[in-house]
Write a protein that holds these residues in place. Structure first.
Motif, PDB file in Angstrom:
ATOM      1  N   GLY A  49       0.832  -1.197   0.000  1.00 25.23           N
ATOM      2  CA  GLY A  49       0.000   0.000   0.000  1.00 25.23           C
ATOM      3  C   GLY A  49       0.864   1.243   0.000  1.00 25.23           C
ATOM      4  O   GLY A  49       1.956   1.245   0.572  1.00 25.23           O
ATOM      5  N   LYS A  69      -3.747   0.412  -2.928  1.00 19.37           N
ATOM      6  CA  LYS A  69      -3.367  -0.876  -2.369  1.00 19.37           C
ATOM      7  C   LYS A  69      -3.589  -1.971  -3.407  1.00 19.37           C
ATOM      8  O   LYS A  69      -4.437  -1.846  -4.293  1.00 19.37           O
ATOM      9  CB  LYS A  69      -4.211  -1.209  -1.132  1.00 19.37           C
ATOM     10  CG  LYS A  69      -4.138  -0.242   0.022  1.00 19.37           C
ATOM     11  CD  LYS A  69      -5.004  -0.749   1.180  1.00 19.37           C
ATOM     12  CE  LYS A  69      -5.045   0.206   2.352  1.00 19.37           C
ATOM     13  NZ  LYS A  69      -5.822  -0.338   3.491  1.00 19.37           N
ATOM     14  N   GLU A 106      -6.979  -6.882   0.074  1.00 21.04           N
ATOM     15  CA  GLU A 106      -6.655  -5.454   0.054  1.00 21.04           C
ATOM     16  C   GLU A 106      -7.032  -4.789   1.363  1.00 21.04           C
ATOM     17  O   GLU A 106      -6.354  -3.858   1.819  1.00 21.04           O
ATOM     18  CB  GLU A 106      -7.360  -4.766  -1.125  1.00 21.04           C
ATOM     19  CG  GLU A 106      -6.722  -5.052  -2.468  1.00 21.04           C
ATOM     20  CD  GLU A 106      -7.307  -4.209  -3.582  1.00 21.04           C
ATOM     21  OE1 GLU A 106      -8.004  -3.211  -3.272  1.00 21.04           O
ATOM     22  OE2 GLU A 106      -7.077  -4.533  -4.765  1.00 21.04           O
ATOM     23  N   CYS A 109      -4.169  -4.744   3.746  1.00 19.92           N
ATOM     24  CA  CYS A 109      -2.930  -4.052   3.369  1.00 19.92           C
ATOM     25  C   CYS A 109      -2.872  -2.682   4.034  1.00 19.92           C
ATOM     26  O   CYS A 109      -3.874  -1.976   4.123  1.00 19.92           O
ATOM     27  CB  CYS A 109      -2.836  -3.902   1.851  1.00 19.92           C
ATOM     28  SG  CYS A 109      -2.598  -5.469   0.977  1.00 19.92           S
ATOM     29  N   HIS A 110      -1.713  -2.304   4.467  1.00 23.84           N
ATOM     30  CA  HIS A 110      -1.464  -0.992   5.052  1.00 23.84           C
ATOM     31  C   HIS A 110      -1.146  -0.008   3.916  1.00 23.84           C
ATOM     32  O   HIS A 110      -0.730  -0.430   2.836  1.00 23.84           O
ATOM     33  CB  HIS A 110      -0.256  -1.035   5.986  1.00 23.84           C
ATOM     34  CG  HIS A 110      -0.299  -2.133   7.010  1.00 23.84           C
ATOM     35  ND1 HIS A 110       0.064  -1.947   8.329  1.00 23.84           N
ATOM     36  CD2 HIS A 110      -0.630  -3.449   6.918  1.00 23.84           C
ATOM     37  CE1 HIS A 110      -0.023  -3.087   8.995  1.00 23.84           C
ATOM     38  NE2 HIS A 110      -0.454  -4.009   8.150  1.00 23.84           N
TER      39      HIS A 110
END
Length: 337
Positions: A49, A69, A106, A109-110
């Motif tokens: 991301g 992301k 997703e 995700c960061h």
């Protein structure tokens, strides 16, 4: 280990100078075992991301960050390369993921966002399942609805939001962001203690509102080192040799650029300083960098010999340790060949 990088500058940077062009960028670190110290899990291919803020405020666009992301490996995503070549920002968060908790999606995700706030985590909350329900119960209804994924990291972000006087505020002072971070760590430690968890948690947390950045290098232990974390500052960050060889230059005492990273992004060892274990770094809107000790039951003053005797074995065993000096030496040796 997951890896992240933070960039804050007085001028916007083109994203490719952080993500795709440097030979030792956070993306290249994620897949090249030759450049990695962490060979336990030599691939960080569980998504990535990137979040950034607009260079100038636009009332129609608002002040919230833009985030891209994907669950595809960062090094194999053509859209990321296209975006990085065309976008500039004065404040960037980037994260590559190796799954430690939560499924491959997703949503996991960061970085994670809420309003104008953006959050990342490198590490893990030990035996999170034992106190996840308790954490959820202390959240206000509105904040409980924020997490879209199932990672310990995103629930830690929700807890952080609940510690702010007003998570929907139009602005936050550095002290407000700092104090909420301290309360978040304290509360997580309390949950772990009540659940009888003895394994340490690794809490390298990062939060920003687009103006201030707060990052922690923290482990809930008095004998272990936290996951690795480094910072670099100067007046310019540029490619000094073909092939993506970058360096940080210091033309004067100004700090036009400050970067924080899990592992150094350049081969110049003088560019990077290690952040002490159980310390917090605050980058103010005026580009002052403050290092603040997190004084709790796991804090050891630098004057105490025990501070020098923390062991890296726990973080290494979890795959969250990177000796920046060793990484630079390895990369230099490879580049020479």
């Amino acid at each position: 280990m997951c890896r992240f990088v933070i960039y804050k500058g007085t001028e916007p940077v083109q994203l490719n100078h952080l993500l795709t062009k440097p030979v030792h960028s956070v993306i290249n670190q994620s897949f090249s075992p030759k450049l990695r110290v962490d060979l336990r899990n030599p691939i960080n291919g569980d998504g990535f991301g990137v979040g950034w803020y607009d260079s100038t405020y636009d009332e129609e666009l608002g002040s919230q960050p833009c985030v891209f992301k994907s669950v595809t490996p960062a090094w194999n995503n053509a859209n990321l390369s296209r975006i990085a070549d065309k976008m500039k920002s004065p404040l960037v968060f980037a994260h590559v993921r190796a799954t430690t908790a939560g499924s491959l999606s997703e949503d996991n995700c960061h970085p994670f966002t809420y309003g104008k706030l953006m959050f990342m985590h490198n590490g893990g909350l030990a035996e999170f399942h034992k106190f996840k329900r308790k954490l959820q119960q202390v959240l206000p209804d509105k904040i409980f609805e924020v997490p879209q994924g199932n990672t310990d990291s995103e629930w830690a972000f929700a807890l952080y939001l609940s510690k702010l006087p007003d998570p929907d505020a139009s602005s936050f002072t550095p002290n407000v962001l700092k104090d909420a971070m301290l309360q978040t760590i304290q509360t997580l430690n309390g949950f772990a203690r009540e659940a009888g968890i003895s394994e340490p948690s690794l809490m390298n947390f990062c939060i920003t509102d687009g103006e201030t950045v707060v990052a922690t290098r923290y482990v809930s232990s008095k004998v272990d080192e936290a996951a690795s974390l480094w910072f670099s500052s100067g007046t310019s960050f540029y490619e000094y040799a073909k092939g993506g060889h970058y360096k940080m230059s210091k033309a004067d005492k100004r700090e036009n650029i400050i970067m924080i990273a899990s592992e150094p992004l350049t081969f110049e060892s003088a560019d990077w300083m290690e952040i002490r274990t159980n310390y917090m770094v605050v980058i103010t809107p005026k580009m002052n960098l403050l290092q603040v000790p997190i004084k709790d039951e796991f804090y050891t003053p630098p004057s105490d010999p025990a501070a020098l005797n923390r062991t890296t074995s726990f973080a290494e065993g979890k795959g969250f340790w990177s000796s920046g000096r060793a990484a630079v030496s390895n990369a230099q040796a490879i580049a020479a060949h």
